[in-house]
Scaffold this motif. Structure first.
Motif, PDB file in Angstrom:
ATOM      1  N   ALA A 194       0.829  -1.208   0.000  1.00 56.40           N
ATOM      2  CA  ALA A 194       0.000   0.000   0.000  1.00 56.40           C
ATOM      3  C   ALA A 194       0.862   1.256   0.000  1.00 56.40           C
ATOM      4  O   ALA A 194       0.672   2.166  -0.810  1.00 56.40           O
ATOM      5  CB  ALA A 194      -0.922  -0.013   1.207  1.00 56.40           C
ATOM      6  N   ILE A 195       1.850   1.292   0.894  1.00 54.43           N
ATOM      7  CA  ILE A 195       2.692   2.484   0.991  1.00 54.43           C
ATOM      8  C   ILE A 195       3.506   2.677  -0.283  1.00 54.43           C
ATOM      9  O   ILE A 195       3.604   3.778  -0.819  1.00 54.43           O
ATOM     10  CB  ILE A 195       3.643   2.364   2.202  1.00 54.43           C
ATOM     11  CG1 ILE A 195       2.837   2.387   3.496  1.00 54.43           C
ATOM     12  CG2 ILE A 195       4.670   3.479   2.198  1.00 54.43           C
ATOM     13  CD1 ILE A 195       3.667   2.154   4.726  1.00 54.43           C
ATOM     14  N   THR A 196       4.074   1.572  -0.793  1.00 52.85           N
ATOM     15  CA  THR A 196       4.926   1.719  -1.966  1.00 52.85           C
ATOM     16  C   THR A 196       4.119   2.187  -3.171  1.00 52.85           C
ATOM     17  O   THR A 196       4.606   2.968  -3.975  1.00 52.85           O
ATOM     18  CB  THR A 196       5.636   0.397  -2.292  1.00 52.85           C
ATOM     19  OG1 THR A 196       4.652  -0.622  -2.372  1.00 52.85           O
ATOM     20  CG2 THR A 196       6.640   0.033  -1.247  1.00 52.85           C
ATOM     21  N   THR A 197       2.876   1.730  -3.293  1.00 47.86           N
ATOM     22  CA  THR A 197       2.060   2.169  -4.429  1.00 47.86           C
ATOM     23  C   THR A 197       1.638   3.620  -4.256  1.00 47.86           C
ATOM     24  O   THR A 197       1.738   4.415  -5.189  1.00 47.86           O
ATOM     25  CB  THR A 197       0.786   1.310  -4.554  1.00 47.86           C
ATOM     26  OG1 THR A 197       1.105  -0.028  -4.196  1.00 47.86           O
ATOM     27  CG2 THR A 197       0.256   1.327  -5.951  1.00 47.86           C
ATOM     28  N   LEU A 198       1.157   3.959  -3.048  1.00 50.11           N
ATOM     29  CA  LEU A 198       0.620   5.307  -2.841  1.00 50.11           C
ATOM     30  C   LEU A 198       1.719   6.364  -2.869  1.00 50.11           C
ATOM     31  O   LEU A 198       1.563   7.413  -3.475  1.00 50.11           O
ATOM     32  CB  LEU A 198      -0.124   5.377  -1.507  1.00 50.11           C
ATOM     33  CG  LEU A 198      -1.485   4.710  -1.474  1.00 50.11           C
ATOM     34  CD1 LEU A 198      -2.039   4.713  -0.064  1.00 50.11           C
ATOM     35  CD2 LEU A 198      -2.445   5.425  -2.409  1.00 50.11           C
ATOM     36  N   MET A 199       2.842   6.088  -2.206  1.00 45.44           N
ATOM     37  CA  MET A 199       3.880   7.116  -2.101  1.00 45.44           C
ATOM     38  C   MET A 199       4.925   7.000  -3.198  1.00 45.44           C
ATOM     39  O   MET A 199       5.631   7.953  -3.492  1.00 45.44           O
ATOM     40  CB  MET A 199       4.526   7.075  -0.715  1.00 45.44           C
ATOM     41  CG  MET A 199       3.551   7.541   0.353  1.00 45.44           C
ATOM     42  SD  MET A 199       4.211   7.550   2.008  1.00 45.44           S
ATOM     43  CE  MET A 199       5.336   8.939   1.943  1.00 45.44           C
ATOM     44  N   GLY A 200       5.044   5.825  -3.810  1.00 44.53           N
ATOM     45  CA  GLY A 200       6.023   5.657  -4.873  1.00 44.53           C
ATOM     46  C   GLY A 200       5.410   5.856  -6.249  1.00 44.53           C
ATOM     47  O   GLY A 200       6.129   5.897  -7.243  1.00 44.53           O
TER      48      GLY A 200
END
Lengths: 363, 295
Positions: free
Chosen positions: B239-245
């Motif tokens: 989730a974090i890698t998709t949203l912030m990356g």
């Protein structure tokens, strides 16, 4: 906004009254377009909806519950495939699902849908013939169009100068790190195919190789992949141009005059999201009542207000403001629509399409 | 669970003491049921599906095949895995560097301060991590807090790209997993015997030597536990890698997620998941072996 709040409040009030009075059957008296209400009352007063997130406003669901006394439960999914996975695994007892056109086709082929009784849905007459009787479901035996929409280009005129006509104007070296695209492999590959003059459903291995050649140049330019809310990166100024859903584009155009919209010159994807009834649904009559309900002009208008996609309901369009109708991202012209293609189910090729896009992202 | 059974050849008195009675089994039953339901059964299902095929709709077809594993060893997926391991490694190292001093300070603080300071570490957990991640998006975007402050202060003349970069991914991971590093180290620091440190000084060690040769070895269990708690979930986080990356540079968690959704290929996703599980088991086994050899 104000009108929406009022409807919501009245719906809540109606719900409260219905709840207290324990006589919900009398509620739809004012509603002449619902002859199926008694039939619905005969069976269980339940309806289980499995639909896209951010697509059916809560106020519409509340109003349906208040008018018919049917208890509605809603579950959401974020992609057609998520829904297919759950349905295929035999999970959930849903009465209504909301598949896109190519998924309707696949579900019909697999004999997984319940036929719809058109006599129970008189409001079908409100729909534009443009969206009825299409190849994915001839005669609409199994599906009722909910919303249509397209994929197009939206850009920030403060950051992008020059005219944008098609995909070739988006994926240019000078736009590197300024682009947002949908995080959807099938969509991305279809743009590459269109740029080569190949129909979007012609996903043979040879054509996928051609698409790979195009995307190898395009994808390194992309800054953000986002299917859920591509408008965020555009609004925040992190990117300047995007290939996004029509509804997202329409919201941006409403938000700020600096955004502009174009339907890609190469052609694009026309999607039609429908309502359908799974084969093993328990409350078929209630599902048909719901379909008829959302096809009422004033209800369909509420959906358009919240999610400005292409409303296939001609009677509802009469209730929309001139501004809403003039939004080019919500309502493409007939010539534009004529050039668009709907997706056909590509079955197991979807795995190859996914791998193709992933491999180009990793490089 | 083999450890619960009596060792063969042990004498009767030992047998009596070591074999759990009916009451013990009753007490253990909920835990065992939980383990079977939520650990053993899902793992068995995952492995079973990874050897199956799928039809055009993505439904599982129970025909035995090893094709999913053959495909998983393609260089493409290994590269994805390496990128994920690299992000997780960076996250762990930064969490350690930032978390250790914090945990040490809290652990050595006067007892009445400790619970308050610990609570401050936990406060972010009271909101959903997705909401906290979205908050970072507003902070880091080009029209966000950081950029507008830097612009106003005159440090930069053009907004800098902070969001949708590898920097944002690692920042998001560190932010979310830092407490998992602080808490176990804190537990170790709290148990530190002051006499040991004083002894080090008495024997002529400077602060640096006392720290590296006494304090670090004594708190090693906490550091090891923290590293594991940060490293393992960081690899699979999507989730974090998709949203912030921004979805460029996909991580292994994201790729597995896609197999179960748009790829319509659950068996392949299951194969990737099984491989990831095997890597974790191998890593744990190696650390344990290493520890036993050192002991």
């Amino acid at each position: 906004m104000k009108t929406k709040t009022t409807t919501l409040l009245s719906a809540l009030a109606a719900l409260a009254v219905a709840g207290c009075g324990k006589a919900p059957e009398t509620a739809p008296a004012e509603n002449t377009t619902q002859p199926q209400a008694p039939a619905a009352a005969a069976e269980s007063k339940q309806l289980s909806i499995y639909c896209w997130s951010e697509y059916i406003p809560q106020s519409v669901i509340d109003e349906f519950a208040a008018r018919t006394g049917i208890k509605v439960s809603v579950e959401n999914y974020a992609s057609n495939e998520e829904m297919l996975a759950k349905l295929g695994a035999g999970g959930g007892n849903y009465d209504i699902i909301q598949p896109s056109e190519y998924v309707v086709e696949a579900l019909v082929k697999e004999n997984l849908l319940h036929p719809i009784d058109h006599s129970k849905i008189p409001n079908l007459k409100n729909l534009s013939p443009q969206f009825l009787n299409l190849p994915f479901d001839p005669g609409n035996k199994f599906s009722v169009p909910f919303m249509a929409g397209t994929v197009g280009i939206v850009w920030n005129t403060e950051l992008i100068t020059g005219d944008i006509k098609g995909f070739s104007d988006v994926f240019k070296p000078e736009n590197k790190d300024k682009i947002v695209v949908l995080d959807d492999a099938r969509e991305i590959v279809s743009w590459a195919l269109l740029s080569q003059g190949i129909p979007v459903n012609d996903v043979s291995d040879g054509n996928l190789e051609k698409a790979r050649g195009v995307l190898a140049n395009w994808l390194p330019l992309v800054k953000v992949y986002d299917s859920d809310s591509p408008k965020t990166a555009l609004l925040n100024g992190d990117v300047a141009i995007g290939v996004v859903w029509g509804g997202e584009g329409a919201i941006l155009l409403n938000e700020d005059k600096k955004f502009r919209w174009a339907v890609p010159a190469e052609g694009t994807h026309l999607f039609i999201d429908s309502l359908a009834i799974p084969k093993d649904a328990k409350n078929v009559a209630n599902a048909e009542a719901f379909m008829n309900f959302i096809l009422q002009p004033e209800i369909s208008k509420q959906i358009s207000d919240a999610f400005p996609y292409t409303n296939p309901n001609l009677e509802a369009r009469k209730l929309l403001t001139a501004e809403q109708l003039a939004n080019p991202a919500s309502f493409p012209t007939d010539e534009e629509i004529a050039k668009m293609e709907t997706f056909k189910d590509v079955g197991a090729q979807s795995s190859k399409i996914d791998e193709l896009v992933t491999s180009l992202k990793v490089q | 669970m083999a450890g619960l059974a009596a060792a063969p050849g042990a004498n009767d008195a030992q047998n009596y003491r070591r074999a759990p009675g009916l009451f013990a089994w009753l007490v253990l039953a909920p835990l065992l049921a939980w383990l079977v339901l939520f650990v053993v059964a899902p793992t068995v299902m995952l492995v079973a599906v990874s050897f199956a095929e799928r039809d055009a709709l993505g439904r599982i077809v129970w025909i035995f095949t090893t094709e999913n594993y053959v495909r998983a060893f393609d260089w493409l997926w290994l590269k994805v895995l390496l990128v994920s391991v690299w992000y997780a490694f960076l996250t762990t190292v930064i969490c350690m560097a930032v978390g250790y001093p914090v945990a040490y300070t809290i652990g050595r603080a006067p007892p009445r301060w400790r619970s308050l300071l610990l609570m401050l570490v936990m406060v972010p957990f009271w909101t959903s991590f997705l909401i906290r991640t979205y908050a970072w998006i507003t902070i880091l975007s080009k029209e966000g807090l950081v950029n507008s402050m830097l612009l106003n202060a005159g440090f930069i003349s053009q907004p800098v790209a902070l969001l949708y970069t590898p920097f944002a991914i690692v920042l998001g991971l560190v932010y979310n997993f830092l407490p998992f590093m602080i808490l176990p180290i804190y537990t170790s620091v709290e148990k530190l015997d002051n006499a040991m440190i004083e002894a080090a000084y008495d024997l002529g060690a400077g602060p640096l030597r006392a720290f590296s040769q006494v304090i670090i070895p004594l708190t090693r269990p906490g550091i090891a536990a923290g590293a594991m708690l940060v490293f393992v979930p960081s690899i699979a986080m999507f989730a974090i890698t998709t949203l912030m990356g921004g979805g460029t540079n996909p991580t292994i968690g994201e790729v597995i997620f896609k197999q179960f959704t748009s790829g319509r290929n659950q068996p392949f996703g299951a194969a990737l998941g099984t491989l990831l599980l095997l890597i974790f088991i191998l890593a744990l086994w190696l650390t344990r072996k290493h520890r036993e050899e050192n002991a």
